[in-house]
Structure formats: C-alpha cells, structure tokens
Scaffold this active site. Structure first.
Site: not given
Ligand code: PXP
Length: 245
Positions: A7, A9-10, A18, A43, A45, A49-50, A70, A101, A151, A190-191, A212-213
């Site tokens: 992912n 996004d970040h 910036r 994702h 949104r 935001r990103h 997403e 999320t 998921e 997630h996480g 992602g993160h």
């Molecule tokens: N899966 C879904 C559905 C999410 O919304 C996210 C966060 O955008 C992730 C996975 C990835 O989460 P993380 O950035 O904590 O790895």
C-alpha cells in the site's frame, strides 16, 4: 505463500505535507514491484488526504502486477473505482475524523448500498473484496452478497500484546476457516509489520496481505527494495513453517 500487496498511501502522505511532486507514490510502487511485490494497493479517500485521483490514473498506467483500489461506498467513490481500471476493489468504511481505517465495514448495515455497488464492479470484471472485522456475522453477510474476497482486519491483532494477541490471532484463524467454508476467498491486512506478520502469513487460506505503513516507514531507513524484500522474506519464512509455502 500469501502474496504481498504493498500500500503506497503514505508515500503520498509525505508528498501532500508539501503539496509538491515528491516523493512520488507511483515511482515508489515501481520500485516495490521490482523488489517482488505481487500487487500495489492505494486508498482514494473522499477527503483526498494522501492519494489523489491523478495517482490512481498513473498507477493504472504503470502497475504491471495487480492494482487494488480501496474506497468507501460513497457514490462518487464507487463511480471513480468503477472507471479506474483497477483489477481489484476493496470496500472499506470511511470516517473523516479517523487517522486510519478504524474498523471493518458493517456489511449487514450497508447491505442495500452493497447490493447496488457489487454488480457494477462485477460487470466490469473487477474483483471485489470487503474489509471486515473477523466476526461470523460479517462473514455470513459477505457470503450472502456473494463477495469474492473478504479482507480480515488485522488491526486488533496488531495492537494487542501477550495473551490478548493470541486470542486475536485465534479469531483471525477461526474467521479464515469460516470464510473459506462459506466460499469466500481470504485476504488480510492493517497494522502488519515485519515483527507481527509471521503468524498471519501462516494462517490457512490467506491469499493476499495488504501492508503499507510499516513498509513505507522502513523504506526511509533501508530503501524501498530492501524494505519489500525483508517483508517478503518474513512472509515466506512464516509460510514455510506454517506449511503454506
Ligand atoms: N487494508 C486496508 C483495507 C486498509 O485500509 C489499510 C490501511 O490503508 C491497510 C490494509 C494497510 O494498513 P497499514 O498501513 O497499517 O499496513
């Protein structure tokens, strides 16, 4: 072994701090694919935001593995996702005030909107995934709607420690088994990070991990290539031990 969907996004979060062109999530995605990522996730949104609309279009042009988009069930977002050319769409709940999320989709509560949205994706050949908490009622509702994937939200597992983490892992295991028995395909995310991904990668039936993160954070120290390869090694190692090689 489960596939790694990265992912981006970040990467966009840092760029948006910036509002300039760098760092470019599309270039980061290209490097992640070159390192072995099996898919790229972003994702879009409602509040942008990103990830921006132009990022989705550029990702579609450049991603050669699989593009997973997403989005929420908001009308505008569903229309964009249908037209995006994404290979897979993961429907998630969205709340403007949240940092990320927070919970899974309430599939039962959203069943009317889902009944309208799912055929629109299906007729375009887009694979559908519903991001759900590991709960029987959500799985049963997802199966009733004939979603292809769920998921499983791994956030509670990732945030827990000690015996509570073991309980959360058991919930994920039971849900993966139950989803499979209901005819659903299973993803998770997630996480997740290099330290906690192993037990999830070893769960039965899990096909794709969305991370992602932790990967974006790690890449600031070791680069994209090393961050993705490290995670692939963690997943492969755990999957081997769990008999899921
Ligand atoms: N899966 C879904 C559905 C999410 O919304 C996210 C966060 O955008 C992730 C996975 C990835 O989460 P993380 O950035 O904590 O790895």
């Amino acid at each position: 072994m489960p596939k790694l969907h990265v992912n981006v996004d970040h990467v966009a979060t840092v760029r948006q701090a910036r509002r300039i062109a760098e760092p470019d999530p599309v270039e980061w995605a290209r490097l992640a694919e070159r390192a072995g990522a099996h898919g790229i996730t972003c994702h879009l949104r409602k509040d942008r935001r990103h990830i921006q609309d132009a990022d989705v279009a550029r990702l579609r042009e450049t991603v050669t593995t699989l593009l997973n988009l997403e989005c929420s069930l908001d009308d505008e977002m569903v229309a964009i996702a249908c037209a995006s050319g994404a290979d897979e769409v993961c429907l998630v709940p969205e709340n403007r005030a949240e940092v990320t999320t927070e919970g899974g989709l309430d599939v039962l509560g959203e069943s009317e909107r889902l009944k309208h949205a799912l055929p629109r994706f299906r007729e375009r050949g887009i694979h559908i995934s519903l991001f759900v908490d590991p709960e029987d009622a959500q799985l049963a509702a997802s199966a009733a709607l004939e979603a292809e994937f769920v998921e499983l939200h791994t956030g509670a597992y990732a945030n827990a420690t000690g015996a509570e983490r073991e309980r959360e892992l058991e919930r994920l295991r039971t849900s993966a088994e139950r989803a499979h028995a209901l005819g659903l395909r299973v993803n998770a995310g997630h996480g997740l990070n290099a330290a906690n991904v192993g037990p999830v990668a070893a769960l039965p039936h899990v096909e794709e991990l969305n991370i992602g993160h932790a990967l974006v954070a790690r890449s600031t120290f070791v680069g994209v290539d090393a961050a993705v390869r490290e995670m692939l090694d963690c997943i492969a190692g755990a999957a081997r031990v769990g008999g899921r090689a």
